[in-house]
Design a protein around this motif. Structure first.
Motif, short mmCIF file in Angstrom:
data_model
loop_
_atom_site.label_atom_id
_atom_site.label_comp_id
_atom_site.label_asym_id
_atom_site.label_seq_id
_atom_site.Cartn_x
_atom_site.Cartn_y
_atom_site.Cartn_z
N SER A 10 0.74 -7.40 -11.98
CA SER A 10 1.76 -7.63 -10.95
C SER A 10 1.09 -8.03 -9.64
N GLU A 13 3.25 -5.07 -6.53
CA GLU A 13 3.25 -3.61 -6.41
C GLU A 13 2.50 -3.11 -5.18
N SER A 19 -2.48 -6.17 -9.27
CA SER A 19 -2.48 -4.85 -9.89
C SER A 19 -2.25 -4.90 -11.39
N CYS A 21 -0.69 -2.69 -13.87
CA CYS A 21 0.23 -1.55 -13.90
C CYS A 21 0.20 -0.91 -15.27
N TYR A 23 2.17 1.92 -17.30
CA TYR A 23 3.43 2.65 -17.24
C TYR A 23 3.29 3.95 -18.04
N CYS A 67 -2.82 0.40 -11.12
CA CYS A 67 -1.68 1.13 -10.61
C CYS A 67 -1.09 2.00 -11.72
N MET A 69 1.77 4.04 -12.95
CA MET A 69 3.20 4.13 -12.69
C MET A 69 3.72 5.43 -13.28
N TYR A 99 1.74 5.83 -8.40
CA TYR A 99 3.17 5.83 -8.10
C TYR A 99 3.70 7.18 -8.56
N LYS A 117 2.24 6.04 -3.70
CA LYS A 117 3.67 5.87 -3.43
C LYS A 117 4.36 7.18 -3.76
N SER A 127 14.66 0.39 -3.09
CA SER A 127 13.24 0.57 -3.33
C SER A 127 12.43 0.20 -2.09
#
Length: 154
Positions: A10, A13, A19, A21, A23, A67, A69, A99, A117, A127
């Motif tokens: 991404s 982000e 990034s 990501c 999940y 990142c 998530m 995150y 975050k 958001s």
């Protein structure tokens, strides 16, 4: 043990970062209007420890940040695992982001990440790209974290 459902690159982000990501499933926040409700399932997806090093090694030339998530289902137990993953990314010259999605302050263990975050998603507040949001993004600058949420508003 952390489980993940997918990975993806991404450009949105983290400001000025590309990034990767990851999940993480097992989210306990139960935010109304959640963008990814599948992540609320416990032990859903693949075991991250079985694939993490290969995932990073495969993507490291194309990204600047990893990142995470989510924090997983057993937050206290899985903190050390997240800290290890952040350390490995740092060894590879990558920044890291957590995150959290929780209503919390930055805790000592979170200092392993360059970006954090926090704040649950509240549909009525939007958001990070909404100036009304309750969510906040912080960037580590030396030993301090500064709020960079406004960078998402332009």
């Amino acid at each position: 043990m952390l489980y993940y459902t997918e990975v993806g690159i991404s450009y949105f982000e983290i400001p000025n970062e590309i990034s990767l990501c990851i999940y993480i499933s097992g989210c306990q926040n139960n935010c109304g209007g959640c963008h990814y409700p599948e992540l609320q399932q416990l032990s859903y997806g693949d075991v991250l420890s079985e694939n993490y090093i290969n995932i990073i090694d495969l993507h490291e030339k194309y990204i600047t940040c990893v990142c995470f998530m989510g924090e997983g289902q057993n937050r206290h137990i899985e903190r050390e695992e997240l800290i290890f993953y952040s350390s490995y990314a740092h060894i590879k010259g990558l920044k890291t982001c957590l995150y959290s999605g929780r209503e919390t302050v930055i805790k000592k263990w979170m200092e392993a990440f360059d970006y954090i975050k926090i704040g649950s998603y509240k549909n009525q507040l939007g958001s990070l790209n909404n100036p009304l949001t309750n969510q906040r993004m912080y960037k580590k600058c030396g030993q301090l974290y500064i709020d960079i949420t406004k960078e998402f508003w332009s």
